[in-house]
Scaffold this motif. Sequence first.
Motif, short mmCIF file in Angstrom:
data_model
loop_
_atom_site.label_atom_id
_atom_site.label_comp_id
_atom_site.label_asym_id
_atom_site.label_seq_id
_atom_site.Cartn_x
_atom_site.Cartn_y
_atom_site.Cartn_z
N ILE A 155 28.22 53.69 13.62
CA ILE A 155 29.76 53.78 13.51
C ILE A 155 30.33 53.53 12.05
O ILE A 155 31.17 54.24 11.70
N LEU A 156 29.51 53.11 11.26
CA LEU A 156 29.93 52.94 9.78
C LEU A 156 30.07 54.08 9.22
O LEU A 156 30.72 54.36 8.46
N VAL A 157 28.99 54.69 9.40
CA VAL A 157 28.58 56.07 8.59
C VAL A 157 29.48 57.12 9.17
O VAL A 157 30.38 57.74 8.19
N ASN A 212 34.69 60.07 7.61
CA ASN A 212 35.94 60.63 7.74
C ASN A 212 36.89 59.92 6.90
O ASN A 212 37.82 60.76 6.02
N PHE A 213 36.36 58.90 6.18
CA PHE A 213 37.14 58.25 4.97
C PHE A 213 36.78 59.13 3.80
O PHE A 213 37.83 59.78 2.82
N PHE A 214 35.63 59.64 3.31
CA PHE A 214 35.16 60.26 2.23
C PHE A 214 35.78 61.59 2.22
O PHE A 214 35.63 62.28 1.24
N HIS A 239 44.36 54.52 15.06
CA HIS A 239 43.11 54.73 14.91
C HIS A 239 42.55 55.89 13.80
O HIS A 239 41.64 55.75 13.06
N ASP A 240 43.58 56.87 13.61
CA ASP A 240 43.26 57.96 12.71
C ASP A 240 44.02 57.68 11.37
O ASP A 240 43.85 58.61 10.50
N SER A 241 44.37 56.61 11.09
CA SER A 241 45.16 56.19 9.85
C SER A 241 44.18 55.92 8.75
O SER A 241 42.94 55.78 8.98
N ILE A 242 44.45 56.24 7.36
CA ILE A 242 43.59 55.99 6.23
C ILE A 242 43.19 54.67 6.31
O ILE A 242 41.94 54.24 5.89
N GLY A 243 44.09 53.78 6.58
CA GLY A 243 44.09 52.18 6.61
C GLY A 243 42.59 51.88 7.57
O GLY A 243 41.73 51.40 7.26
N ILE A 267 38.73 50.49 6.31
CA ILE A 267 37.53 49.12 6.63
C ILE A 267 36.34 49.63 6.77
O ILE A 267 35.49 48.87 6.66
N PHE A 268 36.12 50.66 7.21
CA PHE A 268 34.77 50.95 7.62
C PHE A 268 33.88 51.42 6.50
O PHE A 268 32.79 51.06 6.31
N ALA A 269 34.79 52.19 5.58
CA ALA A 269 34.01 52.28 4.22
C ALA A 269 33.69 51.17 3.44
O ALA A 269 32.64 50.76 2.91
N ALA A 270 34.59 49.99 3.54
CA ALA A 270 34.38 48.78 2.80
C ALA A 270 33.13 48.10 3.73
O ALA A 270 32.49 47.43 3.18
N GLY A 271 33.30 48.01 4.99
CA GLY A 271 32.08 47.43 5.69
C GLY A 271 30.90 48.17 5.31
O GLY A 271 29.89 47.34 5.30
N LEU A 272 30.80 49.32 5.18
CA LEU A 272 29.47 50.13 4.83
C LEU A 272 28.95 49.35 3.48
O LEU A 272 27.82 49.22 3.27
N THR A 273 29.95 49.60 2.43
CA THR A 273 29.38 48.86 1.10
C THR A 273 29.02 47.31 1.45
O THR A 273 28.08 47.35 0.83
#
Lengths: 262, 304, 300
Positions: free
Chosen positions: C39-41, C46-48, C263-267, C271-277
Amino acid sequence: MTPQPATTPPELKAQARELNFHYGAFHALKNISLPVYNEKITALIGPSGCGKSTFLRCFNRMHDLYPDNRYGGEIRLFPDDVNLLSPDVDPIEVRMRVSMVFQKPNPFPKSIFENAAYGLRVRGINKKAELEEKVETALVNAALWNEVKDRLQEPAFNLSGGQQQRLCIARALAIDPELVLFDEPTSALDPIATASIEELMLELKEKVSILIVTHNMQQAARVSNNTAFLFEGDLIEYGLTKELFVKPHNKQTEDYITGRFG
Amino acid sequence: MKLPETQNIIRRQRLYEQLFIILGIVALLVALMTLLALFTRLAIDGMPRLTPDFFTNFPSRFAERAGILSAWVGSFLVMFVTACAAIPLGVSAGIYLEEYAPKNRWTAIIEINVMNLAGIPSIVYGLLALGLFVQILGFGQSILSAGLTLALLILPIIIVSTREALRGIPGGIREAAYALGATRWQVVSDHLLPYSSGGVLTGVIIGLSRAIGETAPIITIGALTFIAFLPSSPFIAEFPFISFKWVLDPFTVMPIQMFNWTSRPEEAFQFNAAAAGVVLLAMTLLMNGIAIWLRYRIRKSIKW
Amino acid sequence: MKSSHPRARKRRIKEGLIETGLLAAACSSVAITFAILYILVKESLNFFAEVPLFDFLTDTQWTPLFDDAHFGIITLISGTVTTTLVALSVAVPLGLTIAIYISEFASPRLRETIKPILEILGAVPTVVFGYFALIVVTPLLQKIYPDLPGFNMLSAGLVMGIMIVPYISSVSEDAMRAVPMHLREGAFAMGATRLRTALTVVVPAAFSGLAAALTLGCSRAVGETMVVAVAAGMQPNLTMNPLQPAATISSFIVQVSLGDLPHDSIGYKTIFAAGLTLLLITLVFNVIGFWLRQKFREEY
């Protein structure tokens, strides 16, 4: 036979006088009086639970570490004739004069060098040259120097069981103790390591006084000068080792050393 | 004794020791006083609001009319889902790892993995739930999603305590049962589980008490913070009299309600927050108290 | 010997099914790990796809929800690191001192009284600690530094520190109690005091357990959310000054989740990119802890 010059009576190192000891309500040692002579080995024998280790551990006040233990009587240490059990005497000071080797080798999680130097550091000795010199002497005296001199910085746990026990002996010797207590020092070792420790004790006898608890009567017979037989907290018999093992006066002693119980 | 220099050293060592003992007591007092200050302050702020109405009112724009009805009902329902999911899964996994698993690399990987899960921050579980339960599986921002999220979170606690409880049973019991012809599962279900039930239960309670106070993962799945209605009733008039419609209903829980009030600027809501905190704390402490008492009783009664 | 009796066969099948079921339960923990990573990756990819990794790592501003969006994670990391450092500077000395005191000095009765109390301290919900930090500790600190803002990392960090004390003290104490008595007696017999024995023999012997306690404390502090979300303010602030308000990785996730993001917004992806970090940071601590445990494994 030419008459021998009268041998001077052996010099007293310590003397237990009417020593009583209680674990809570249990009367573990009953009125024990026993001399420990200078530069001699005194052995304590007796069946498990007879109080021999309890007796030994009075000499460095190990019982003070646990609650509900009570001493009675005295243990005098010579030459200054001080009562080791007196409440005015700091147990730590007692332990600085009387050192101990345990049943199971218990090196500290440190290097070989730091293990041997531990007691010196406790005494505030931190100069490198002095430490090195005393550690070497102690390791030589414990017959370990040749085996470890090239790896003093290795962890002590890397040594074999017999080597660990000799390291513990070196640790006890490094502080020039007046009396060394051995609590069944070979019971966790194999026969070869046991033989080397026994040989070592005979050499040490020339330098220090030793009180040893042993479960093994042959060991008592081989190494000690004097032997005391304890049973259920009583001192049953005490005498020269060669006499006690050859013609014990007491029936219980005889039964024990001939293997009828114990 | 005539060892003046040693006596100085001993005196110094003793002094250090005394200083350390003082330090130890001070450290303990800092921790205990903080706990005490927390309890007192919460009680002082919250007690006046703890009227019966507070438990039977819905949240409101007016602080003095607001209550925690939807929050405590939500907490109970979420805990119910959590327990239903986490207990069977965690206990089964514990039994497998302790009694069945061969000592090989795969088992080692599972064990390391369980340890690792215990170290993952709870908010990351929240993200997992948001992606998996809310989006992919479509459970929405429901009681089901929240319950499952917290179940995953406390799974390692239950696994570890099940294993410890089983490990405490001497091998002789297993051998005795096998010697009578029992199968492995019979040994587990007839002997090991009953004998370890106290320890397992302790772990379950500790896990649930952790879950009931968790806030972050539930916020992450997007739980609304203003809920002025109850989920549909689990009991209905028609056959089969039990309904599970409530599991997909929106909800709020105690810690979220408290967080919500804490972040309001008006002071009156702070008192509501404190009152909710008292109730929440009472729930967790009650559960922990039961667990501590249970553990104490087990230790007293069982002498293998 | 395999019996072909039908009853024996039925029994074997039943046992096999049960074992498979239990195995599946045990594997669920691995499935959770993979699900977290997946999920996080996935969401982070998508974020990256929209935000270059380079910007993520080097930008010094974090304003993902503004029109002029910046995604410098370093801003959130600074808040996380600062609150963690404040917390550890409280929790490590307190936790270790308490552990040594309870394990080596306290009487059994005192120990039996104190351990449950510490356990209760560890069980207090974090949102309650957040309330405490905001309502009690911050005003107290403001008496000392009148300029302290109402939201600040110092207060949050201090309270987090107290919160982590029971974790550190209980794991450390277990490790020290596991050191066999005969090792301590060796030191006592040399004339060492209890303190000296504790510091020179027990602590080194229990080192792997203490390392585990410290890494556990670190990952708790890094991942802690509610105390910071309540008491440290939630505005991103690139600073290591604990007297300032700032957002951490976890409090940012909370802040975004409080709003309603499509669901598809950048915000949402942020949070998933932050969570992965965050996951990677805690993973580093877990790996360090694991490595220390292996390296200093007890072998009394």
